[in-house]
Motif scaffolding. Structure first.
Motif, PDB file in Angstrom:
ATOM      1  N   ILE A 312     -12.341   0.403   0.365  1.00 35.73           N
ATOM      2  CA  ILE A 312     -11.204  -0.048   1.042  1.00 35.73           C
ATOM      3  C   ILE A 312     -10.965  -1.244   1.607  1.00 35.73           C
ATOM      4  O   ILE A 312     -12.012  -2.203   2.611  1.00 35.73           O
ATOM      5  CB  ILE A 312     -11.254   0.777   2.524  1.00 35.73           C
ATOM      6  N   THR A 328      -2.286   3.030  -2.555  1.00 39.89           N
ATOM      7  CA  THR A 328      -3.172   3.058  -3.204  1.00 39.89           C
ATOM      8  C   THR A 328      -3.713   3.014  -4.595  1.00 39.89           C
ATOM      9  O   THR A 328      -2.216   3.576  -5.691  1.00 39.89           O
ATOM     10  CB  THR A 328      -3.098   5.109  -3.013  1.00 39.89           C
ATOM     11  N   VAL A 377      -3.428  -0.818   4.104  1.00 41.70           N
ATOM     12  CA  VAL A 377      -3.788  -0.618   3.197  1.00 41.70           C
ATOM     13  C   VAL A 377      -4.920   0.007   2.216  1.00 41.70           C
ATOM     14  O   VAL A 377      -3.355   0.165   1.478  1.00 41.70           O
ATOM     15  CB  VAL A 377      -4.484   1.206   3.907  1.00 41.70           C
ATOM     16  N   LEU A 379      -6.135   0.802  -0.580  1.00 40.94           N
ATOM     17  CA  LEU A 379      -7.254   2.342  -1.243  1.00 40.94           C
ATOM     18  C   LEU A 379      -7.310   2.012  -2.331  1.00 40.94           C
ATOM     19  O   LEU A 379      -6.633   2.700  -3.544  1.00 40.94           O
ATOM     20  CB  LEU A 379      -6.965   3.468  -0.448  1.00 40.94           C
ATOM     21  N   TYR A 394     -11.191  11.172   0.918  1.00 43.62           N
ATOM     22  CA  TYR A 394     -10.532  10.131   2.153  1.00 43.62           C
ATOM     23  C   TYR A 394     -10.197  11.031   2.349  1.00 43.62           C
ATOM     24  O   TYR A 394      -9.750  10.894   4.039  1.00 43.62           O
ATOM     25  CB  TYR A 394      -9.699   8.897   1.353  1.00 43.62           C
TER      26      TYR A 394
END
Length: 559
Positions: A312, A328, A377, A379, A394
């Motif tokens: 992350i 993601t 973010v 990820l 997560y």
């Protein structure tokens, strides 16, 4: 995983969308600022893809040396891109897994019919266990055909009605009962697969019913992949999330059997497989016992507990750093797999070294352009190939609260076939993110087309699903088959070639990627979608009546 070639072009535009804040049902117009595209680094995209898909990473299986190298490399790339550690000063989130590998499998034999039917492991059947125990043995288990294996009270549908299957072996059809319907409407959304059609659901329901073993009949069209994918995905290590009961509530064995062998079995039991399959597609179907037939097979389980990791990185928002937009992608692949022409490493260059390379490339672009209002973010999740385990972990143990997570963009395989003239949205009509994407597509001068293969259930096959189940709306889109070079015929041919020859196979290698323009085009669309989401005060919700709306309203209640 999404399997469409993808496209876009660089653009800048002022957008206005309808969006919801929390559970507020009043749509408001939100002006999105111009999105200025920086140049995306082809060099980074190629370098990261090449590195992660090299033999040195051994196919990036969780819990292996390949994972150690992957994690170390990703941290180095995130640091160089200017991100900050995303887990309270750490780059990683621990994801506890149990690795179970089937060993010494016996043939699967069905006795008691007109003639014994024998299935050889890997060739005719695969089997594995979700129970953490050293040995699995199914002996003289009664066999029951349970149609599509669905128990849906809200639809008045129960394929287990009237028969106790505790301790028995159930034979199950893949997909939904109405999968052959040409339109995406009907009891189970017709051609568009529902979660009831996914193999994961069928094993879950068989366990709830108390079955000893659950065997799905493989049929290439409704499964959406060939037997080679079933074999390569299930004859190596399987990974499970660590549980307190060691999987005691699961079936003792799950697996797949070849269609031809299923027909042979039913004929031996005095049943017509095709007739029963047709009957199972109709409401009111009742399970059918294959009278006198017994199933026997077994295997050892090599068990190892391993700590895997999500990686992350975060770019803090300039104005509202406590609101988050996620990008993601899964870093894992199948590791060592069934050899083809002497090559036993499934390198996963497209799937999904390309997506992780995309994360790094976008991180560089965001850093160079400057942080948007909301935090971004990045990820990289583990164990997607084992059932979305990293994203599930997560989502259930979020570092950044889901109630403060605006939405996200999932990147599962970038396009190696070149730019296209259209984009396909998986899950179109489910959320208010459609409004963003419609504006993006218009500005990019690409058409939005309906998903060409909704029967393949892509919506339930990648990491965005883990977040959707808990209420967070995610973009899940890619270009259609109408390639700029060659049109629809070329696009369809390229997609079919990848699925047949490289998907989940050793041939998914860096050297097989001949065109990077489509990958860069993907990233420009993903950049635009995420940047717009991060530059507003809007909180897009699921549309009224959608299955995930209640979860979102719960996580972001009206203020």
């Amino acid at each position: 995983m999404l399997r469409f070639p993808r496209t876009t072009a660089a653009f800048a535009v002022l957008l206005t969308v309808a969006a919801c804040g929390g559970a507020d049902k009043a749509a408001t117009a939100v002006a999105l600022p111009d999105v200025q595209f920086p140049d995306l680094s082809l060099q980074t995209l190629q370098d990261v893809t090449r590195e992660l898909s090299s033999d040195a990473y051994e196919g990036r299986a969780p819990g292996t040396v390949g994972e150690e190298k992957t994690i170390a490399y990703l941290i180095k790339q995130y640091e160089a891109a200017g991100l900050k550690p995303g887990n309270n000063g750490k780059w990683t989130q621990d994801v506890p897994l149990v690795e179970i590998t089937t060993k010494n499998a016996t043939p699967l034999t069905f006795s008691g019919g007109k003639a014994p039917v024998t299935l050889q492991y890997a060739k005719d059947y695969v089997a594995f266990s979700y129970r953490v125990q050293p040995k699995t043995e199914i002996k003289d288990s009664d066999v029951v055909f349970v149609g599509y294996g669905i128990n849906a009270p809200e639809k008045g549908w129960n394929d287990y009605a009237g028969l106790d299957v505790k301790g028995k072996t159930v034979i199950i059809l893949v997909n939904d009962p109405d999968w052959q319907t040409k339109e995406a409407k009907g009891e189970f959304n017709g051609r568009a697969m529902t979660y009831y059609g996914r193999w994961t659901y069928k094993y879950e329901e068989a366990a709830r019913q108390g079955a000893a073993a659950a065997l799905i009949v493989h049929d290439t069209e409704p499964a959406a992949y060939g037997w080679n994918v079933v074999e390569s995905s299930n004859t190596g290590a399987n990974y499970l999330a660590e549980s307190k009961d060691g999987g005691a509530k699961e079936t003792a064995a799950n697996g797949w059997i070849q269609l031809g062998k299923a027909k042979e079995l039913f004929a031996s039991a005095g049943q017509d497989f095709d007739a029963l399959r047709a009957a199972a597609a109709k409401k009111g179907f009742k399970p059918v016992a294959l009278t006198g037939v017994k199933a026997t097979f077994g295997f050892d389980n090599a068990i190892a507990r391993k700590m895997s990791h999500n990686v992350i990185g975060v770019l803090p928002g300039a104005k509202r750093p406590d609101e988050y937009v996620l990008y993601t992608g899964h870093w894992d692949h199948l590791g060592r797999c069934t050899p083809v022409n002497g090559d036993g490493i499934c390198n996963g260059a497209v799937d999904n070294a390309s997506g992780i390379a995309g994360l790094v490339t976008l991180a560089q672009a965001y850093k160079k352009a400057g942080a948007p209002d909301r935090s971004i973010v990045f990820l990289a999740v583990t164990a997607e190939e084992s059932g979305l385990l990293g994203s599930k972990y997560y989502a259930e143990n979020p570092i950044f609260p889901l109630g403060q997570t605006v939405g996200g963009v999932n990147m599962d395989s970038l396009n190696p076939n070149g730019p296209a003239k259209d984009i396909v949205v998986v899950g179109r009509g489910k959320s208010q993110l459609d409004a963003y994407l419609e504006k993006v597509a218009k500005a990019a001068n690409v058409a939005i087309v309906d998903e060409p293969t909704p029967e393949k259930g892509f919506y339930y096959r990648s990491d965005h699903f883990s977040f959707a189940k808990l209420g967070v709306p995610f973009f899940n889109f890619g270009a259609g088959e109408d390639l700029v070079a060659g049109g629809k015929e070329a696009g369809k041919k390229a997609a079919e070639d990848y699925e047949k020859n490289r998907y989940h196979a050793p041939a998914d290698e860096y050297a097989a990627i001949k065109n990077w323009d489509g990958m860069l085009a993907d990233l420009k669309l993903y950049y635009a979608a995420g940047r717009m989401l991060a530059s507003t005060t809007a909180w897009p919700n699921w549309n009224e009546g959608d299955e995930f709306r209640a979860a979102r309203d719960k996580s972001r209640p009206a203020k």
